[in-house]
Design an enzyme around this catalytic site. Structure first.
Site, short mmCIF file in Angstrom:
data_model
loop_
_atom_site.label_atom_id
_atom_site.label_comp_id
_atom_site.label_asym_id
_atom_site.label_seq_id
_atom_site.Cartn_x
_atom_site.Cartn_y
_atom_site.Cartn_z
N CYS A 1 -6.55 7.36 -5.37
CA CYS A 1 -5.11 7.63 -5.45
C CYS A 1 -4.74 8.34 -6.76
CB CYS A 1 -4.34 6.32 -5.32
SG CYS A 1 -2.55 6.55 -5.30
N CYS B 1 -0.95 3.24 -11.31
CA CYS B 1 -0.47 1.84 -11.31
C CYS B 1 -1.52 0.92 -11.96
CB CYS B 1 -0.17 1.38 -9.89
SG CYS B 1 0.82 2.58 -8.96
N CYS C 1 -3.79 -1.63 -9.99
CA CYS C 1 -4.39 -1.25 -8.71
C CYS C 1 -5.84 -0.78 -8.81
CB CYS C 1 -3.52 -0.17 -8.06
SG CYS C 1 -4.07 0.24 -6.39
N CYS D 1 -0.05 -4.32 9.41
CA CYS D 1 0.42 -3.45 8.32
C CYS D 1 -0.70 -2.53 7.85
CB CYS D 1 0.91 -4.31 7.17
SG CYS D 1 1.51 -3.34 5.79
N CYS E 1 3.93 -2.11 10.58
CA CYS E 1 4.38 -1.89 9.20
C CYS E 1 3.40 -0.91 8.58
CB CYS E 1 4.36 -3.21 8.43
SG CYS E 1 4.78 -3.02 6.68
N CYS F 1 10.50 -3.52 3.76
CA CYS F 1 9.67 -4.56 3.16
C CYS F 1 9.48 -4.13 1.71
CB CYS F 1 8.33 -4.63 3.90
SG CYS F 1 7.15 -5.76 3.14
N ARG G 1 7.57 -13.27 1.56
CA ARG G 1 6.13 -13.39 1.81
C ARG G 1 5.36 -13.83 0.57
NH1 ARG G 1 4.42 -8.41 3.93
NH2 ARG G 1 5.45 -9.11 5.81
N1 SAM Z 1 0.04 3.49 -2.22
C1 SAM Z 1 1.12 2.84 -1.64
C2 SAM Z 1 2.15 2.39 -2.65
O1 SAM Z 1 1.82 2.18 -3.81
O2 SAM Z 1 3.31 2.24 -2.26
C3 SAM Z 1 0.74 1.68 -0.77
C4 SAM Z 1 -0.34 0.72 -1.16
S1 SAM Z 1 -0.08 -0.25 -2.62
C5 SAM Z 1 -1.67 -0.94 -2.83
C6 SAM Z 1 1.00 -1.56 -2.09
C7 SAM Z 1 1.39 -2.63 -3.08
O3 SAM Z 1 0.33 -3.57 -3.23
C8 SAM Z 1 1.72 -2.23 -4.50
O4 SAM Z 1 3.00 -1.70 -4.64
C9 SAM Z 1 1.59 -3.56 -5.23
O5 SAM Z 1 2.83 -4.23 -5.26
C10 SAM Z 1 0.57 -4.33 -4.39
N2 SAM Z 1 -0.68 -4.50 -5.14
C11 SAM Z 1 -1.62 -3.56 -5.35
N3 SAM Z 1 -2.64 -4.03 -6.11
C12 SAM Z 1 -2.33 -5.31 -6.41
C13 SAM Z 1 -2.95 -6.34 -7.18
N4 SAM Z 1 -4.09 -6.11 -7.82
N5 SAM Z 1 -2.36 -7.55 -7.25
C14 SAM Z 1 -1.19 -7.77 -6.62
N6 SAM Z 1 -0.54 -6.84 -5.89
C15 SAM Z 1 -1.08 -5.63 -5.79
C1 DTB Z 2 2.20 -6.02 -0.72
O1 DTB Z 2 3.27 -6.32 -1.30
N1 DTB Z 2 1.04 -6.58 -0.96
C2 DTB Z 2 -0.01 -5.99 -0.14
C3 DTB Z 2 0.80 -5.03 0.76
N2 DTB Z 2 2.12 -5.11 0.24
C4 DTB Z 2 0.33 -3.69 1.01
C5 DTB Z 2 -1.11 -5.41 -0.91
C6 DTB Z 2 -1.81 -6.41 -1.81
C7 DTB Z 2 -2.96 -5.73 -2.44
C8 DTB Z 2 -3.78 -6.66 -3.29
C9 DTB Z 2 -4.90 -5.97 -3.96
C10 DTB Z 2 -5.89 -5.33 -3.05
O2 DTB Z 2 -6.38 -5.97 -2.10
O3 DTB Z 2 -6.25 -4.17 -3.31
FE1 SF4 Z 3 -1.91 4.38 -5.53
FE2 SF4 Z 3 -2.49 1.84 -5.88
FE3 SF4 Z 3 -0.34 2.86 -7.02
FE4 SF4 Z 3 -0.40 2.54 -4.32
S1 SF4 Z 3 -0.43 0.94 -5.86
S2 SF4 Z 3 0.31 4.34 -5.48
S3 SF4 Z 3 -2.57 2.92 -3.97
S4 SF4 Z 3 -2.46 3.44 -7.45
#
Ligand code: SAM
Ligand code: DTB
Ligand code: SF4
Length: 346
Positions: free
Chosen positions: A82, A86, A89, A125, A156, A216, A288
């Site tokens: 990506c 973030c 992530c 989702c 979703c 959501c 959730r």
């Molecule tokens: N790329 C898209 C975005 O950022 O909107 C969708 C996928 S992103 C992984 C969805 C959400 O997962 C993020 O906004 C964040 O709130 C959650 N998330 C990602 N990594 C996480 C982590 N290590 N611990 C907790 N929540 C996480």
């Molecule tokens: C959300 O709020 N939590 C989910 C979903 N929306 C997409 C993602 C959690 C990701 C946790 C870290 C991972 O598995 O990469």
């Molecule tokens: Fe990309 Fe992860 Fe940020 Fe979603 S949360 S925009 S997958 S870096």
């Protein structure tokens, strides 16, 4: 945490005033909102724990069967690589801790959705590690949405930022919910993400709403935010008009290689308090209990349900990290006398 008695009493009084406002609000249409100040939400956080749980339970029982839990299964349809930064992530190319894979094929997605349905999930989702989807990405995702919807599941997706055309396309394909998190308060946001701003997220959510899909949106707790900033996230969500139908509260999953890998551990009771604040300020939303359950004891999860959580991610995997196994969740629901939404005979 230690409080002066007079502070505590004043918080309780204020909390009961909130409750009265909330009750009055029930008679009003869904779009008529109570405006929550950050200070009011901080006051909720500072209530004695039992008082906060009591308030949250009262609000929860006004609107929901307290023993029913909505089950959503997640699938990462495009993992890694990506272009956003973030800090939490695993999928950011700024600190890649997972491999960049190509998008899943349609039949792999449908197979996973069928398995999720079989296991008892009501919503499927689909998540993609994109800043925003391209035209080609969109046509593949639209097909996935149509096919999953045809299985009779709620759909979703979480694909990053969307434009007007894309929200319309997703709505037409049968997407019920779009997940796009605010993640944290506007004040703390810049400490975690620099490649897109808070307003970009709000603009995407407004487009989702305009196209007629349910929202959501939630955030992550435990990224080093202070209490005011944590309350600030809840205020942002609760003051959306209308507030999101689904509010995922994630406990940061700390992964080696990400900038937040060494974030300080969050006190589980502070996580529970955040769930309660979400429940009280967004009475009709599905709140959730999201990422982080794998690291939580059954007791902490039970407290989250008591605080008003009524939805979980269900399935052995989140996107790139683990989730409690289905058997463990079934056992937990059994112990707590809980059942999936609309399936009391589970
Ligand atoms: N790329 C898209 C975005 O950022 O909107 C969708 C996928 S992103 C992984 C969805 C959400 O997962 C993020 O906004 C964040 O709130 C959650 N998330 C990602 N990594 C996480 C982590 N290590 N611990 C907790 N929540 C996480
Ligand atoms: C959300 O709020 N939590 C989910 C979903 N929306 C997409 C993602 C959690 C990701 C946790 C870290 C991972 O598995 O990469
Ligand atoms: Fe990309 Fe992860 Fe940020 Fe979603 S949360 S925009 S997958 S870096």
């Amino acid at each position: 945490m230690l409080f002066r008695v007079e502070d505590t009493l004043s918080f309780i009084l204020r909390a009961y005033t909130f409750m009265q406002n909330q009750t009055a609000k029930l008679a009003e249409p869904q779009t008529s909102q109570t405006h929550w100040t950050v200070e009011q939400i901080e006051a909720l956080f500072r209530l004695p724990f039992s008082d906060l749980m009591y308030l949250a339970q009262q609000v929860h029982r006004e609107h929901f069967d307290p023993n029913a839990v909505q089950l959503s299964t997640l699938l990462s349809i495009k993992t890694g690589g990506c272009s956003e930064d973030c800090g939490y992530c695993t999928q950011s190319s700024f600190h890649s801790s997972v491999e960049n894979k190509k998008m899943l094929e349609l039949d792999e997605v449908v197979k996973a959705a069928k398995a999720a349905k079989e296991a008892g999930a009501g919503r499927f989702c689909m998540g993609a590690a994109w800043r925003e989807p391209s035209k080609e990405d969109m046509s593949a995702v639209l097909e996935m949405v149509r096919e999953v919807r045809a299985l009779g599941m709620e759909t979703c997706a979480t694909l990053g930022m969307l434009n007007d055309e894309q929200t319309e396309q997703l709505k037409d394909a049968g997407l019920d919910y779009y997940n796009h998190n605010l993640d944290t308060s506007p004040e703390f946001y810049g400490n975690i993400i620099t490649t897109r701003d808070y307003q970009d997220r709000i603009a995407t959510l407004e487009r989702v709403r305009k196209a007629g899909m349910s929202i959501c949106s939630g955030g992550i707790i435990g990224m080093g935010e202070n209490l005011t900033q944590r309350a600030g996230l809840i205020a942002q969500l609760a003051n959306m008009d209308p507030y999101p139908e689904s509010v995922p509260i994630n406990n940061l999953v700390k992964v080696e290689g990400t900038p937040l890998a060494d974030a300080e551990d969050l006190d589980p009771l502070d996580f529970v308090r955040t769930i309660a604040a979400a429940r009280i300020t967004m009475p009709k939303a599905y709140v959730r209990l999201s990422a982080g359950r794998g690291e939580m004891s059954d007791a902490v999860q039970a407290l989250c349900f008591l605080a008003g959580a009524n939805s979980i991610f269900y399935g052995d995997q989140l996107l790139t990290t683990g989730n409690p196994e289905v058997d463990r969740d079934r056992a937990l629901m059994g112990k707590l006398g809980m059942y999936p939404l609309a399936d009391k005979n589970y």
